[in-house]
Design an enzyme around this catalytic site. Structure first.
Site, short mmCIF file in Angstrom:
data_model
loop_
_atom_site.label_atom_id
_atom_site.label_comp_id
_atom_site.label_asym_id
_atom_site.label_seq_id
_atom_site.Cartn_x
_atom_site.Cartn_y
_atom_site.Cartn_z
N GLU A 308 -3.57 35.42 32.54
CA GLU A 308 -3.42 36.43 33.79
C GLU A 308 -2.95 37.77 33.66
O GLU A 308 -2.17 38.24 34.19
CB GLU A 308 -2.40 35.59 34.74
CG GLU A 308 -2.95 33.92 35.05
CD GLU A 308 -2.45 33.32 36.34
OE1 GLU A 308 -0.96 33.79 36.40
OE2 GLU A 308 -3.01 32.51 36.93
N ARG A 341 3.97 28.95 26.56
CA ARG A 341 3.22 28.30 27.53
C ARG A 341 1.94 28.12 27.22
O ARG A 341 1.28 29.14 26.65
CB ARG A 341 3.62 29.11 28.78
CG ARG A 341 5.02 29.05 29.41
CD ARG A 341 4.70 29.73 30.61
NE ARG A 341 4.59 28.96 31.90
CZ ARG A 341 3.77 29.72 33.00
NH1 ARG A 341 3.19 30.76 32.81
NH2 ARG A 341 3.68 29.01 33.89
N ASP A 382 -4.02 24.09 37.90
CA ASP A 382 -2.56 24.79 38.22
C ASP A 382 -1.84 24.17 39.48
O ASP A 382 -1.87 24.64 40.83
CB ASP A 382 -2.89 26.40 38.77
CG ASP A 382 -1.66 27.14 38.97
OD1 ASP A 382 -0.69 26.91 38.52
OD2 ASP A 382 -1.91 28.22 39.23
N GLU A 410 4.20 26.08 45.83
CA GLU A 410 3.07 27.07 45.98
C GLU A 410 1.73 26.50 46.63
O GLU A 410 1.38 27.30 47.38
CB GLU A 410 2.56 27.58 44.44
CG GLU A 410 1.69 28.53 44.60
CD GLU A 410 1.41 28.84 42.96
OE1 GLU A 410 2.00 28.58 42.07
OE2 GLU A 410 0.48 29.69 43.20
#
Ligand code: GCV
Length: 721
Positions: A308, A341, A382, A410
């Site tokens: 990202e 990660r 995600d 989220e």
């Protein structure tokens, strides 16, 4: 007359003040309410009349203070302190180093490792005592918190024979907190960390935060966002972080930092951050040495690289192992570790996003240095309301792999919706990877059993902020709590965890605990139904990820849209990930792969995750796919209404403040569930071209209305691309 009016006014004022103080939910599950049931009260008081607890170290001191405060509050009792057992009802606490009485318990001490403890009834000098023992001070702290849990949940102390220890070494919170105190995907106020007042001022909340974590076995924390600012590695910020580390230390909590891979360029003045460059390697080594001068027990680095838009080794033509190893080598002399990660995907890569992490990491198995652990999200996309387990679990036998769960909601209604994530966490942990045949669960991958990994971990993206109640929603505290309990032991049942949490947080009254626990246990499935039933995923509003957005077709890049994932058309809906499509199923071991390859054998809950299914497809219920989808969306909303009914019956069983807050939040949840349902049903109807079956209430607006809704200043989104 005037006097009595004044008196009444004063009483009213006092009442209103007391009322304002009555219940703000700050105390989490560490409330230590007075035990009111007379027999239990007397029994407990008799059991802990005398205390033998030599407490020299800071950790033993905080354990002792916690115990004394709790006993004072619950039992109006300060046990007499003693050196030897002179009375029945003595509580003996300590380590073999601090107490000869504890040293006698060889068998238990030999069974437990560093952080374990035992609690048992025993005879000392002919008197009945309760012993809490451990090999280390932090083990004692965990033992004390668990003893207090027994009291808070009104458990019997008569036949105690508990031995407990964590199955996972590093039980860590990840704070996505920015240095300006905004929190990426945070829905509970600002960051707890007042960087501008550090290192000089230690907010009382840092201590309460550490207490809460220690009480559930969390032993590490990353205090800054994985989308990291290089400034956090400057000397200024290191001294600030050191002050936090000092505040957490007595509670057994190690501090970690997220790093920005390009920091050598941004704050170090180097021309490159290439991990194979000798100057870069030296920079990181010096930086690690500096950090350890300030924080001798520093845990290590968490890294989001080449993901990202974040910089990483690939920026310099190197791979993840080369990047991770360079940092690992810098930390190694000090005993630090790197959590690297695996949340990577790139719209330039012409493959299903769900496959990309596996494709990049699997070939690197065996190439990471021994103090690197690869941090993998529970699913391959995600943190969706439901995802199949990530295919990397079990696929890297030569590499330590740890779990990353998201505690902050989220994609699950922020801090407005009541969703108990114990069920979500457990569903992933209990999933069978078949890596070494049946029974190779994700839990066994991450606790190191399966491939004999010496380094193990579980991370949770925190839902904690400056809100007085810490997590925004009173029930969101349960998700922090459940994460800690499952990180300690992934085999625990979410039901037991919810039971303990409710008793400690609200009341031991069964007329409250039982129905509300059922509501918690059902809440995740209910949310899946009104948001993303049958394996739908990533159909939320863009950027802020708030509310429904199945129509999102433009979002800067295709893999940030919704249409990329649901692929609805006149023929059907769903992402074909079998060998007839992206073949993501091939990343799983054969038993799982074969099950998912076939529409008929794919579990209904993952149907549209793995298959593009015709609208007319006959579901086991007898409905066709369209009707089943409608049914799920409507039942999701109906179930929220049932939650409201259950909750309304709880009035009077708990304090009015939390009762009213949850009631109001459930009303918003009901409206938002309807919003999800109407938006999604109307949107997908556009493709199915079938009616909403008779008997269902009709959406009160048309699709255009939902598509055109605009929202501003949604929390958690600052800095989000
Ligand atoms: C910290 C998702 C979130 C991002 C988050 C990212 C990650 O994409 O929306 O806010 O960034 O995951 O886990 O790195």
């Amino acid at each position: 007359m005037r006097k009595s009016i004044c008196f009444i006014a004063a009483v009213l004022l006092l009442f209103s003040t007391l009322h304002a103080w009555a219940e703000d939910n700050y105390r989490l599950w560490l409330r230590y309410e007075r035990v009111t049931e007379p027999a239990l009260y007397n029994n407990y008081r008799q059991s802990v009349k005398q205390l033998i607890f030599p407490a020299g170290s800071p950790t033993l001191k905080v354990a002792k203070t916690e115990l004394q405060n709790a006993l004072g509050q619950m039992l109006s009792l300060q046990p007499a302190e003693a050196n030897t057992v002179t009375a029945n009802g003595t509580l003996v606490i300590g380590t073999p180093q601090t107490s000869t009485l504890i040293a006698q318990h060889r068998q238990e001490l030999n069974t437990i490792r560093r952080e374990g403890y035992f609690i048992k009834n025993t005879q000392q000098n002919g008197k009945v005592t309760i012993t809490i023992g451990a090999n280390t001070d932090v083990g004692v702290l965990y033992g004390v918190f668990n003893f207090l849990k027994l009291l808070q949940t009104h458990s019997s102390l008569n036949h105690l024979a508990l031995i407990d220890q964590p199955k996972i070494q590093c039980r860590i919170l990840n704070h996505w907190d920015n240095l300006d105190r905004t929190v990426e995907r945070g829905y509970a106020g600002s960051s707890l960390w007042k960087w501008h007042k550090l290192p000089g001022y230690i907010d009382r909340r840092y201590i309460d935060y550490a207490r809460a974590n220690a009480s559930i076995g969390i032993n590490a924390t990353v205090v800054n966002n994985v989308n990291a600012n290089a400034l956090s590695l400057t000397t200024d910020y290191i001294t600030k972080a050191a002050a936090l580390a000092k505040a957490f230390r007595p509670y057994g909590i190690k501090l970690f930092l997220s790093i920005r891979f390009s920091a050598p360029v941004e704050i170090g003045g180097l021309k490159t951050a290439d991990p194979l460059d000798a100057g870069v390697q030296k920079w990181w080594k010096d930086k690690a040495d500096e950090i350890y001068r300030y924080i001798p027990d520093f845990g290590g680095f968490l890294v989001k690289a080449n993901s990202e838009g974040q910089p990483g080794p690939q920026t310099y033509g190197r791979n993840h192992a080369e990047g991770a190893n360079m940092l690992a080598d810098a930390l190694k002399p000090h005993g630090g570790i790197v959590m690297w990660r695996a949340f990577v995907y790139d719209d330039k890569v012409p493959d299903d996003r769900a496959k990309q992490a596996y494709n990049e990491f699997k070939p690197l198995d065996g190439q990471f240095h021994s103090n690197v652990i690869v941090q993998v999200k529970n699913g391959a996309i995600d943190f969706q309301p439901r995802e199949p387990f990530h295919p990397l679990f079990g696929a890297m036998p030569k590499t330590p792999v740890m779990m990353e769960f998201q505690i902050t909601q989220e994609y699950l209604g922020f801090s407005t919706h009541l969703v108990y994530l114990g069920q979500l966490f457990k569903e992933t942990l209990a999933s069978d990877t078949y890596a070494h045949g049946k029974g190779s669960t994700v839990a066994k991958v991450i606790d190191g059993q399966l491939d004999h990994q010496p380094l193990t971990g579980m991370a949770g993206v925190a839902n904690i902020g400056s809100d007085v109640n810490w997590c925004g929603h009173p029930f969101a505290q349960a998700n922090w709590y459940a994460f800690g309990r499952l990180a300690w032991n992934p085999e625990q049942s979410p039901n037991t965890i919810a039971d303990d949490w409710l008793r400690m947080t609200f009341t031991n009254d069964a007329a409250f605990v039982n129905p509300v626990k059922q509501m918690m246990m059902d809440s995740r499935e209910i949310t899946v139904n009104y948001m993303t039933p049958l394996g739908l995923h990533h159909i939320m509003g863009r950027d802020a990820h708030y509310g429904p957005g199945p129509w999102v077709a433009q979002a800067g890049r295709p893999d940030w849209t919704a249409v990329y994932y649901h692929k609805a058309d006149s023929a059907g809906v769903g992402f074909e990930r079998s060998s007839r499509g992206s073949n993501a199923v091939a990343q799983y071991f054969p038993e799982v792969r074969n099950q998912l390859e076939n529409v008929q054998t794919t579990p209904e809950k993952f149907l549209l995750w793995f298959h593009h299914v015709s609208w007319n497809y006959a579901m086991p219920s007898g409905r066709n796919l369209w009707q089943e989808m409608v049914h799920r969306y409507y039942s999701g909303v109906d179930s929220v209404r049932n939650m409201q009914k259950t909750w309304s019956l709880m009035q009077g069983k708990i304090d009015n403040e939390r009762f009213a807050e949850v009631k109001d939040l459930l009303a918003i949840q009901e409206q938002e569930a309807e919003w999800w349902r109407n938006s999604c049903v109307l949107y997908f109807q556009h493709f199915s071209k079938m009616p909403i079956p008779a008997g269902y209430e009709k959406p009160d607006h048309d699709l255009a209305y939902y598509e055109n809704q605009k929202f501003y200043f949604i929390p958690g989104t600052r800095g989000v691309q």
